[in-house]
Design an enzyme around this catalytic site. Structure first.
Site, PDB file in Angstrom:
ATOM      1  N   CYS A 186      -2.256   2.928   9.076  1.00  0.00           N
ATOM      2  CA  CYS A 186      -3.269   1.960   8.645  1.00  0.00           C
ATOM      3  C   CYS A 186      -4.508   2.005   9.534  1.00  0.00           C
ATOM      4  O   CYS A 186      -5.606   1.724   9.080  1.00  0.00           O
ATOM      5  CB  CYS A 186      -2.710   0.540   8.692  1.00  0.00           C
ATOM      6  SG  CYS A 186      -1.355   0.242   7.557  1.00  0.00           S
ATOM      7  N   HIS A 213       0.872  -1.183   0.000  1.00  0.00           N
ATOM      8  CA  HIS A 213       0.000   0.000   0.000  1.00  0.00           C
ATOM      9  C   HIS A 213       0.912   1.237   0.000  1.00  0.00           C
ATOM     10  O   HIS A 213       1.976   1.214   0.638  1.00  0.00           O
ATOM     11  CB  HIS A 213      -0.843   0.083   1.284  1.00  0.00           C
ATOM     12  CG  HIS A 213      -2.130  -0.688   1.256  1.00  0.00           C
ATOM     13  ND1 HIS A 213      -2.608  -1.342   2.371  1.00  0.00           N
ATOM     14  CD2 HIS A 213      -3.054  -0.880   0.279  1.00  0.00           C
ATOM     15  CE1 HIS A 213      -3.767  -1.912   2.072  1.00  0.00           C
ATOM     16  NE2 HIS A 213      -4.065  -1.643   0.816  1.00  0.00           N
TER      17      HIS A 213
HETATM   18  N1  ARG Z   1      -3.828  -7.058   6.488  1.00  0.00           N
HETATM   19  C1  ARG Z   1      -4.228  -5.846   5.851  1.00  0.00           C
HETATM   20  C2  ARG Z   1      -4.168  -6.000   4.342  1.00  0.00           C
HETATM   21  O1  ARG Z   1      -3.285  -6.671   3.864  1.00  0.00           O
HETATM   22  C3  ARG Z   1      -3.376  -4.707   6.310  1.00  0.00           C
HETATM   23  C4  ARG Z   1      -3.812  -3.389   5.803  1.00  0.00           C
HETATM   24  C5  ARG Z   1      -2.903  -2.269   6.216  1.00  0.00           C
HETATM   25  N2  ARG Z   1      -3.461  -1.031   5.905  1.00  0.00           N
HETATM   26  C6  ARG Z   1      -2.840  -0.021   5.304  1.00  0.00           C
HETATM   27  N3  ARG Z   1      -3.422   1.115   5.205  1.00  0.00           N
HETATM   28  N4  ARG Z   1      -1.645  -0.182   4.782  1.00  0.00           N
HETATM   29  O2  ARG Z   1      -4.987  -5.486   3.616  1.00  0.00           O
END
Ligand code: ARG
Length: 277
Positions: A261, A167
């Site tokens: 996150c 991300h």
């Molecule tokens: N386990 C989640 C995923 O893989 C973690 C998300 C983390 N969020 C972020 N904004 N980077 O989607």
């Protein structure tokens, strides 16, 4: 030297948080997660935001959605307009409508129905007048155009190339309207060049700090909350005049998440007077 502005955030308590599937390289369902400790770590982040005088709204966690604690992914909000997420992985798809419903119930009237996969502020970060947008692993490139059309703000598309930084908010953080920090190697050569041109004074993070999720930070313009193990980055930010607040995110990190996150910023939404200190 640095000035903060009062922010409004949406967070989701990690009541049902755990790791039961793997959709990024950090997740290992066989590795135990301490949900109670995650709650303590999350409360610390929320407590800092409220101590700073920011408004923190909460959305009810839904049983069976262990990643819902990562509120940043729920939507993108700019000028009070809402673009709810449309998740890439089946496991997270129901979170999109859950967040959309929260906004509808909360009186947000301009809510767009997403056409392309987009993972909210995981991949869309407001930086001054523009929106920086990531793709490569999660958000569909076509969602960048959709986002630009809906918000009427220039969207700068950036390509992520390292699966550990799946991300945008794991590889880049917005510190204030014209300053960012990022880990260059997480981006394609062309995107690195774009970032160099747009932000020649940016703080460049080391791999060590990036792996510690140091870039998954939340700044209010003066105070930066970030994972405590990103010590090099924190020192650099203090040198630049920011106050840094290191927090333990050991449990959230097991899902590939950290401070940012867990935090969805409601840009341009009214802040209740009671929250301002
Ligand atoms: N386990 C989640 C995923 O893989 C973690 C998300 C983390 N969020 C972020 N904004 N980077 O989607």
């Amino acid at each position: 030297m640095r000035t903060s502005t009062t922010r409004r955030y949406l967070m989701c308590p990690p009541e049902h948080f755990t790791v039961t599937y793997a959709i990024n390289p950090w997740m290992n369902p066989n590795k135990p997660v301490d949900t109670a400790l995650a709650r303590t770590q999350w409360e610390r982040i929320r407590g800092l935001f409220t101590d700073f005088g920011h408004q923190v709204d909460l959305i009810d966690p839904v049983p069976g959605l262990p990643d819902m604690v990562f509120a940043a992914n729920g939507a993108t909000v700019v000028d009070g307009r809402v673009l709810p997420a449309s998740f890439r992985h089946t496991e997270r798809i129901p979170e999109g409508p859950a967040y959309a419903d929260w906004f509808a119930a909360g009186g947000f009237s301009d809510i767009h129905t997403p056409r392309w996969v987009n993972e909210g502020q995981g991949d869309f970060l407001v930086s001054g007048g523009r929106i920086l947008a990531g793709s490569g692993f999660r958000s569909d490139r076509r969602s960048h155009h959709e986002t630009q059309e809906f918000f009427g703000r220039p969207v700068i598309g950036l390509t992520l190339v390292d699966p550990r930084f799946y991300h945008l908010d794991t590889a880049l953080t917005v510190l204030d309207d014209d300053l960012i920090a990022y880990f260059p190697q997480a981006f394609s050569p062309g995107s690195q060049e774009v970032l160099r041109r747009l932000y020649p004074d940016a703080v460049l993070a080391t791999e060590e700090d990036a792996v510690a999720f140091g870039l998954n930070a939340v700044s209010d313009g003066r105070r930066v909350v970030l994972p405590q193990s990103a010590v090099g980055l924190a020192a650099e930010l203090r040198f630049k005049g920011f106050e840094t607040y290191g927090v333990d995110v050991s449990e959230l990190h097991k899902a590939g998440g950290a401070v940012k996150c867990c935090t969805l910023e409601l840009h341009g939404a009214p802040v209740f007077a009671g929250a301002v200190r």
